[in-house]
Enzyme design. Structure first.
Site, PDB file in Angstrom:
ATOM      1  CD  GLN A  60      -2.979   0.005  -0.130  1.00  0.00           C
ATOM      2  OE1 GLN A  60      -3.521   0.730  -0.800  1.00  0.00           O
ATOM      3  NE2 GLN A  60      -3.018  -1.331  -0.388  1.00  0.00           N
TER       4      GLN A  60
ATOM      5  CD  GLU B  16      -8.311   2.691  -1.460  1.00  0.00           C
ATOM      6  OE1 GLU B  16      -7.130   2.927  -0.695  1.00  0.00           O
ATOM      7  OE2 GLU B  16      -8.342   2.500  -2.529  1.00  0.00           O
ATOM      8  CG  HIS B  17      -7.201  -1.680  -0.235  1.00  0.00           C
ATOM      9  ND1 HIS B  17      -6.544  -0.639  -0.308  1.00  0.00           N
ATOM     10  CD2 HIS B  17      -7.709  -2.194  -1.315  1.00  0.00           C
ATOM     11  CE1 HIS B  17      -6.610  -0.362  -1.639  1.00  0.00           C
ATOM     12  NE2 HIS B  17      -7.368  -1.320  -2.233  1.00  0.00           N
TER      13      HIS B  17
ATOM     14  CG  HIS C  89     -49.114  18.546  -7.744  1.00  0.00           C
ATOM     15  ND1 HIS C  89     -48.490  19.701  -8.158  1.00  0.00           N
ATOM     16  CD2 HIS C  89     -47.929  17.654  -7.832  1.00  0.00           C
ATOM     17  CE1 HIS C  89     -47.062  19.728  -8.413  1.00  0.00           C
ATOM     18  NE2 HIS C  89     -46.641  18.353  -8.420  1.00  0.00           N
TER      19      HIS C  89
ATOM     20  CG  HIS D 238      -0.445   2.427  -4.466  1.00  0.00           C
ATOM     21  ND1 HIS D 238      -0.719   2.273  -5.866  1.00  0.00           N
ATOM     22  CD2 HIS D 238      -1.181   1.341  -4.027  1.00  0.00           C
ATOM     23  CE1 HIS D 238      -1.127   1.220  -6.135  1.00  0.00           C
ATOM     24  NE2 HIS D 238      -1.474   0.813  -4.842  1.00  0.00           N
TER      25      HIS D 238
ATOM     26  CG  ASP E  36      -4.368  -3.943  -5.744  1.00  0.00           C
ATOM     27  OD1 ASP E  36      -5.223  -3.171  -5.344  1.00  0.00           O
ATOM     28  OD2 ASP E  36      -3.199  -3.530  -5.337  1.00  0.00           O
TER      29      ASP E  36
END
Lengths: 429, 429
Positions: A259, A327-328, A420, A262, A361
């Site tokens: 991770q 996220e993960h 209406h 990145h 991934d």
């Protein structure tokens, strides 16, 4: 790297700091982006040619040169080794299968009471996929963005990818071909987003734009939102690894670094009940950093945003995970599903000791475009739902309208909306 | 009112004007909204009290006065006539039933190949519902926003509604009670959005904010997006009525006016193959305008944005509808479902001669919060999906990882992400 222990008196404050860790600070580029979009709206292809020369550093011969030809795509694929194309094929097949399985069914409630109801899912007509270029050209992201759109039934997929100097990554082109993307534009940045949203003489506008990009791309998506749909603005990546002491520390360490490599702003957090294992993983991270090619980036991320948290029990670990809403999430324990059912917020989970996040991934099947920065509290990963929309429908017969119409008349009158009320009352005869 | 005929030589140009009819121009209030949000972030309740005094024209005794008490809600409901409460009950039951039917199933792919995959839906923890106050307080919108959240299983629903002078519409409170909303805040505008997103001493923050509002509310939602989720920014309402000559022109006319009476910026469009019917509807609109209470608003909308379009056949009518991508679509012909299957873009459809759009605004069951301004090309109405998020999961056993791991290693290496590759390779032994 932050070291926390839930038994420490200062834990609550230290964890709050971790939660508010402002990793997602982007430059203010509003004005520059507004100007680029205005140029594309006003001048179309001419603006794209000028901006490509200025910002991507190459001068296309004309608008035709902005589109990648079928011949170029074939040629690029021919340069790639067969094993790599086979790996792409494994990934594509599994991603396709998972996203097809997501496809929702239409809803129909027959309406024995004279009022039939339903909901129909239909694909978008045309979508744009933005693929970052240059150093971070990820063929896996092409598959993850394009295959769900194909599975949803989108008729037209236009892909935009910046080509510094005019050149493109051949594996990106191979991924696009495998994903069935025939329309590829060698255009990047805010100008690509503007062209996809507003169209030019050569490039027809799309209905929704997805895919990650730099600060200019993110701001351009924000500015065209409303004219077209957009996916969420991606921030730096993060992972929480829940692991007990029975794991190999080198595995957990490499998962954290996968991770961290990145982006310096990425965040990797280990949560464990075993203090000895926590120390072993921290040491293994340092050891691995000595030989990783991207050690500069991964090391910076780990030192600034990484964390090792020791909890008293798994109950606490689950509660912290829900607050982090990662996220993960990796769950490396004997019965990971027992913990998963108690996790309320996570973009994607990877269960057991044999499921490193990196498998997701590339080849597992679920999408790798996921909600970052604690947004899994309310957001989800990319899916076929991003490429579908719903139309609800109602069909009353005369009897059905007689049954439910008077309630509508009463409520419309209470809201002061007489037309209406009358539109219903007129039909009640 | 625009009169168009597909057989006229100027049709394409006239229709393009209609498509780009800029009804959705809002004031620039960015700076004012930023200041309000910054105050609430910095000062919490104190800012809310000050802003309520300044913007809503009443001075709460303290933060406690911002929350509507259970006693007040009971008292308000006691003032309402029983038939009105019964109408609310009819609406609530039908809306609940339709939204429960929307609930999606989790996905599980068992993975005979050693790789199990799945996708789990979970509700958001906490959502905020903004309800406009003052002259346009719509109890039906309370039901339409809160009941899908309840059906999705959201644990906490906080409702914010401005109370000019401190007073609230009793039917709004009754609708909230019926929808199970126990937390109601007498706060409006950008300050309500700020408090819901960031929290104050009294009001805990939520994860997503939905509901329509004025330009300040819309801009505030834009600014807090990312911190929390938001629904789409609603624009002025619109309807397309497809109707053949067998309809009563007075019915179609009132349907057009029901849309027009919302707002001067609303748009009502009749599409028919019968020129005589087109004339009859246009006359019926003029006649009805002479006696409608909201004729000033409806007339202005009709004159500026209304349209009557005559087409050669239903094929053309369908094609124009797809280009208009309307929020609401009425299909008043003998076999409406035959046309519906050819409609690609519409927020909600109302089928047949006995289904005025107003039935869907109140009691039919599907949501009345719908995508406006041609955004049904890519967006959908409010639903349980707005209050759910997805977590995908992957679980490999050792054999499964051996099968798909090498492809992940190959792709990670091709992307230059070595820690990714190693996190898989380490486990392949």
């Amino acid at each position: 790297m932050h070291r926390l222990n839930t038994a420490d008196p200062g834990f609550a404050a230290a964890f709050a700091v971790l939660l508010e860790d402002g990793r997602n600070v982007t430059a203010r580029v509003d004005a520059a982006v507004s100007a680029i979009i205005a140029e594309v709206k006003a001048e179309g292809d001419a603006a794209l040619l000028r901006q490509t020369a200025r910002l991507d550093g190459w001068m296309p011969d004309g608008p035709g040169a902005l589109r990648v030809s079928a011949g170029e795509i074939e040629q690029a694929c021919a340069t790639l080794p067969a094993p790599l194309l086979e790996a792409l094929e494994v990934a594509a097949r599994r991603i396709e299968a998972f996203h097809r399985a997501q496809l929702p069914a239409d809803l129909e409630m027959p309406g024995e009471d004279g009022v039939a109801l339903g909901m129909r899912w239909t694909p978008l007509d045309a979508v744009g996929i933005y693929v970052p270029g240059g150093k971070a050209a990820y063929p896996s992201s092409v598959l993850m963005n394009a295959l769900p759109a194909r599975a949803a039934g989108v008729g037209r997929i236009a892909m935009a990818v910046p080509a510094p100097g005019g050149a493109l990554n051949p594996l990106v082109l191979a991924a696009a071909r495998r994903a069935g993307v025939e329309e590829i534009w060698r255009i990047g940045g805010a100008q690509a987003v503007a062209a996809l949203a507003w169209g030019t003489e050569s490039l027809a506008p799309v209905d929704r734009i997805v895919g990650p990009g730099n600060a200019y791309v993110a701001e351009a998506k924000r500015q065209v939102f409303g004219r077209v749909g957009i996916d969420s603005i991606a921030g730096p990546s993060e992972v929480v690894v829940l692991a007990d002491g029975a794991n190999d520390p080198a595995h957990a360490a490499m998962d954290l670094l996968a991770q961290a490599e990145h982006d310096e702003a990425a965040q990797s957090i280990l949560v464990t009940t075993d203090p000895g294992f926590a120390d072993a993983v921290a040491s293994a991270v340092e050891a691995a950093l000595r030989e990783l090619p991207r050690a500069a980036i991964a090391g910076e991320s780990w030192r600034r945003h990484g964390a090792v948290i020791v909890t008293r029990d798994w109950e606490e670990a689950v509660e912290l995970t829900n607050r982090l809403a990662p996220e993960h999430l990796q769950v490396m324990v004997d019965d990971p599903r027992a913990l998963l059912v108690r996790i309320r917020h996570a973009g994607a989970a990877f269960l057991g000791r044999h499921t490193p996040e990196a498998i997701g991934d590339y080849v597992a099947g679920p999408n790798h475009v996921l909600p970052t920065g604690r947004t899994s509290r309310f957001a989800s990963g990319l899916s076929v739902f991003d490429f579908l929309k719903r139309t609800t429908w109602v069909e009353c017969d005369a009897e059905g309208l007689r049954r439910i119409g008077p309630a509508a008349v009463a409520l419309a009158e209470a809201e002061g909306l007489d037309a209406h009320a009358r539109s219903v009352a007129l039909r009640l005869g």
